[in-house]
Write a protein that holds these residues in place. Structure first.
Motif, PDB file in Angstrom:
ATOM      1  N   GLN A  91       0.735  -1.313   0.019  1.00 43.78           N
ATOM      2  CA  GLN A  91      -0.160  -0.106  -0.149  1.00 43.78           C
ATOM      3  C   GLN A  91       0.869   1.270  -0.166  1.00 43.78           C
ATOM      4  O   GLN A  91       0.505   2.270  -0.668  1.00 43.78           O
ATOM      5  CB  GLN A  91      -1.003   0.121   1.195  1.00 43.78           C
ATOM      6  CG  GLN A  91      -2.007  -1.108   1.034  1.00 43.78           C
ATOM      7  CD  GLN A  91      -3.150  -0.947   2.211  1.00 43.78           C
ATOM      8  OE1 GLN A  91      -3.012  -0.107   2.891  1.00 43.78           O
ATOM      9  NE2 GLN A  91      -3.882  -1.719   2.209  1.00 43.78           N
ATOM     10  N   LYS A  92       2.048   1.419   0.777  1.00 37.32           N
ATOM     11  CA  LYS A  92       3.013   2.357   0.809  1.00 37.32           C
ATOM     12  C   LYS A  92       3.375   2.594  -0.798  1.00 37.32           C
ATOM     13  O   LYS A  92       3.557   3.604  -1.286  1.00 37.32           O
ATOM     14  CB  LYS A  92       4.009   2.104   1.578  1.00 37.32           C
ATOM     15  CG  LYS A  92       3.636   2.284   3.224  1.00 37.32           C
ATOM     16  CD  LYS A  92       4.921   2.310   4.127  1.00 37.32           C
ATOM     17  CE  LYS A  92       5.651   3.462   4.068  1.00 37.32           C
ATOM     18  NZ  LYS A  92       6.928   3.604   4.873  1.00 37.32           N
ATOM     19  N   ILE A  93       3.804   1.555  -1.444  1.00 34.26           N
ATOM     20  CA  ILE A  93       4.188   1.441  -2.953  1.00 34.26           C
ATOM     21  C   ILE A  93       3.362   2.127  -3.643  1.00 34.26           C
ATOM     22  O   ILE A  93       3.605   2.999  -4.354  1.00 34.26           O
ATOM     23  CB  ILE A  93       4.696   0.207  -3.209  1.00 34.26           C
ATOM     24  CG1 ILE A  93       5.992  -0.261  -2.506  1.00 34.26           C
ATOM     25  CG2 ILE A  93       4.841   0.076  -4.919  1.00 34.26           C
ATOM     26  CD1 ILE A  93       6.288  -1.751  -3.011  1.00 34.26           C
ATOM     27  N   GLU A  94       2.074   1.759  -3.366  1.00 33.09           N
ATOM     28  CA  GLU A  94       0.885   2.205  -4.267  1.00 33.09           C
ATOM     29  C   GLU A  94       0.656   3.541  -4.272  1.00 33.09           C
ATOM     30  O   GLU A  94       0.492   4.379  -5.085  1.00 33.09           O
ATOM     31  CB  GLU A  94      -0.412   1.285  -3.845  1.00 33.09           C
ATOM     32  CG  GLU A  94      -1.370   1.828  -4.763  1.00 33.09           C
ATOM     33  CD  GLU A  94      -2.724   0.970  -4.599  1.00 33.09           C
ATOM     34  OE1 GLU A  94      -3.911   1.052  -4.950  1.00 33.09           O
ATOM     35  OE2 GLU A  94      -2.473  -0.136  -4.011  1.00 33.09           O
ATOM     36  N   SER A 137      10.919 -13.226   1.935  1.00 35.30           N
ATOM     37  CA  SER A 137      11.553 -12.839   0.665  1.00 35.30           C
ATOM     38  C   SER A 137      10.844 -11.729  -0.095  1.00 35.30           C
ATOM     39  O   SER A 137      11.530 -10.872  -0.753  1.00 35.30           O
ATOM     40  CB  SER A 137      11.655 -14.186  -0.145  1.00 35.30           C
ATOM     41  OG  SER A 137      12.184 -14.001  -1.550  1.00 35.30           O
ATOM     42  N   GLU A 138       9.630 -11.827  -0.406  1.00 39.16           N
ATOM     43  CA  GLU A 138       8.871 -10.824  -0.856  1.00 39.16           C
ATOM     44  C   GLU A 138       8.861  -9.475  -0.385  1.00 39.16           C
ATOM     45  O   GLU A 138       9.032  -8.465  -1.065  1.00 39.16           O
ATOM     46  CB  GLU A 138       7.418 -11.378  -1.042  1.00 39.16           C
ATOM     47  CG  GLU A 138       7.231 -12.320  -2.167  1.00 39.16           C
ATOM     48  CD  GLU A 138       8.126 -12.282  -3.574  1.00 39.16           C
ATOM     49  OE1 GLU A 138       7.821 -11.501  -4.004  1.00 39.16           O
ATOM     50  OE2 GLU A 138       8.881 -13.312  -3.884  1.00 39.16           O
ATOM     51  N   TYR A 139       8.871  -9.361   1.033  1.00 41.16           N
ATOM     52  CA  TYR A 139       8.909  -8.142   1.714  1.00 41.16           C
ATOM     53  C   TYR A 139      10.230  -7.557   1.325  1.00 41.16           C
ATOM     54  O   TYR A 139      10.265  -6.317   1.132  1.00 41.16           O
ATOM     55  CB  TYR A 139       8.877  -8.526   3.266  1.00 41.16           C
ATOM     56  CG  TYR A 139       8.997  -7.236   4.102  1.00 41.16           C
ATOM     57  CD1 TYR A 139       7.880  -6.491   4.364  1.00 41.16           C
ATOM     58  CD2 TYR A 139      10.052  -7.173   4.713  1.00 41.16           C
ATOM     59  CE1 TYR A 139       7.765  -5.551   4.979  1.00 41.16           C
ATOM     60  CE2 TYR A 139      10.534  -5.720   5.377  1.00 41.16           C
ATOM     61  CZ  TYR A 139       9.100  -4.902   5.692  1.00 41.16           C
ATOM     62  OH  TYR A 139       9.103  -3.797   6.394  1.00 41.16           O
ATOM     63  N   ASP A 140      11.509  -8.334   1.506  1.00 42.01           N
ATOM     64  CA  ASP A 140      12.723  -7.733   1.138  1.00 42.01           C
ATOM     65  C   ASP A 140      12.612  -7.105  -0.260  1.00 42.01           C
ATOM     66  O   ASP A 140      13.314  -6.065  -0.337  1.00 42.01           O
ATOM     67  CB  ASP A 140      13.841  -8.713   1.384  1.00 42.01           C
ATOM     68  CG  ASP A 140      14.056  -9.116   2.870  1.00 42.01           C
ATOM     69  OD1 ASP A 140      13.688  -8.482   3.477  1.00 42.01           O
ATOM     70  OD2 ASP A 140      14.614 -10.162   3.139  1.00 42.01           O
ATOM     71  N   LYS A 141      11.838  -7.710  -1.267  1.00 47.64           N
ATOM     72  CA  LYS A 141      12.022  -7.366  -2.570  1.00 47.64           C
ATOM     73  C   LYS A 141      11.475  -5.990  -2.602  1.00 47.64           C
ATOM     74  O   LYS A 141      11.675  -4.888  -3.304  1.00 47.64           O
ATOM     75  CB  LYS A 141      11.476  -8.291  -3.257  1.00 47.64           C
ATOM     76  CG  LYS A 141      12.240  -9.659  -3.654  1.00 47.64           C
ATOM     77  CD  LYS A 141      11.596 -10.481  -4.488  1.00 47.64           C
ATOM     78  CE  LYS A 141      12.453 -11.939  -4.778  1.00 47.64           C
ATOM     79  NZ  LYS A 141      11.684 -12.806  -5.621  1.00 47.64           N
ATOM     80  N   ALA A 142       9.974  -6.037  -1.873  1.00 45.17           N
ATOM     81  CA  ALA A 142       9.206  -4.725  -2.127  1.00 45.17           C
ATOM     82  C   ALA A 142       9.821  -3.723  -1.590  1.00 45.17           C
ATOM     83  O   ALA A 142       9.754  -2.434  -1.542  1.00 45.17           O
ATOM     84  CB  ALA A 142       8.026  -5.226  -1.599  1.00 45.17           C
ATOM     85  N   LYS A 143      10.846  -3.942  -0.198  1.00 44.55           N
ATOM     86  CA  LYS A 143      11.201  -2.818   0.603  1.00 44.55           C
ATOM     87  C   LYS A 143      12.324  -2.011  -0.395  1.00 44.55           C
ATOM     88  O   LYS A 143      12.555  -0.824  -0.426  1.00 44.55           O
ATOM     89  CB  LYS A 143      11.986  -3.296   1.833  1.00 44.55           C
ATOM     90  CG  LYS A 143      12.466  -2.373   2.610  1.00 44.55           C
ATOM     91  CD  LYS A 143      11.252  -1.621   3.400  1.00 44.55           C
ATOM     92  CE  LYS A 143      11.913  -0.476   4.348  1.00 44.55           C
ATOM     93  NZ  LYS A 143      10.763   0.211   4.824  1.00 44.55           N
TER      94      LYS A 143
END
Length: 268
Positions: free
Chosen positions: A26-29, A146-152
């Motif tokens: 949501q922060k990315i969006e 793993s997906e959290y690290d990529k999104a961060k």
């Protein structure tokens, strides 16, 4: 569906990480909506704020997939020179990133990967993972981490673009303080959270790992008073709200010896 016979701690941790990842998406969006609204904005000085708000409303109607494609089209230009001229009477703000034609597909793959991961967690996560054992929970947690690290990392890239846009905005500060504040709101709030995660503040940990928020706040205010000039510039009313928006911390409230309550925090 998650088995109720599983240890409560394992289930709670899995729930926490699902929520953590969704908040990050949501922060990315939100960052994309704001960046697209700001980029390549031009008009008369007294009209810039209205133009920005209109574009922001239009972005609110788009899905993350639609935002991603708009972001790529708006910011990345293949084989083009990226220049912006400044006109005192009709200022503009914009950033175009020049890339090689052969890199376009890699950019699209990277951005679409974020969309796919978000959609999978929101719509298909329970279809993929059968929670029959603690091991199943651990496998799901590994995926979420793993997906959290990529999104961060992806969000950090967006913040880098905010920094570049902010450089352009500084040139327009005398004409439009409004745009500068909207751009800085995201990056300054994130900077405060980074200070609270620093070694200096983390050195205040008690034996149980928690830090008294008021103690940390006093130190940060003494060393960086400029960060607290006006909390509302960051879109929040308190230090706790700013920290909470970064998704780096968890909070706990305890009773004091005098019968009051105080907030504590620690890194997730």
């Amino acid at each position: 569906m998650i088995d109720n016979k599983l240890p409560k701690q394992a289930v709670n941790e899995l729930h926490r990480k699902v929520g953590r990842n969704i908040l990050l998406y949501q922060k990315i969006e939100l960052a994309m909506k704001d960046l697209i609204a700001k980029n390549n904005t031009s008009g008369k000085t007294d009209e810039l704020s209205k133009i920005f708000e209109k574009r922001l409303q239009d972005n609110g109607k788009k899905t993350l997939g639609g935002l991603t494609q708009s972001f790529i089209n708006d910011f990345f230009k293949s084989g083009e020179k990226c220049e912006h001229k400044f006109d005192d009477k009709q200022p503009s703000i914009g950033l175009n990133i020049s890339i090689n034609t052969e890199d376009v597909s890699e950019i699209e793959k990277k951005y679409q990967g974020v969309v796919s991961s978000r959609n999978f967690i929101v719509h298909n996560f329970l279809e993929r993972y059968i929670f029959a054992s603690v091991e199943d929970c651990a496998e799901a947690e590994f995926y979420l981490d793993s997906e959290y690290d990529k999104a961060k990392l992806f969000l950090n890239d967006l913040l880098g673009i905010y920094d570049l846009l902010n450089e352009f905005a500084q040139k327009l500060q005398s004409e439009s303080e409004y745009i500068v504040k909207r751009i800085q709101k995201f990056t300054d709030a994130d900077g405060i959270s980074k200070h609270m995660a620093s070694d200096v503040i983390q050195g205040l940990k008690r034996e149980d790992g928690w830090i008294v928020l008021s103690n940390a706040s006093n130190i940060l205010r003494a060393e960086h008073p400029e960060l607290f000039a006006d909390m509302k510039n960051y879109g929040h009313n308190s230090l706790k709200q700013i920290m909470n928006s970064s998704n780096l911390f968890e909070f706990y409230s305890e009773e004091t010896l005098k019968g009051g309550r105080r907030d504590l925090f620690r890194l997730k």
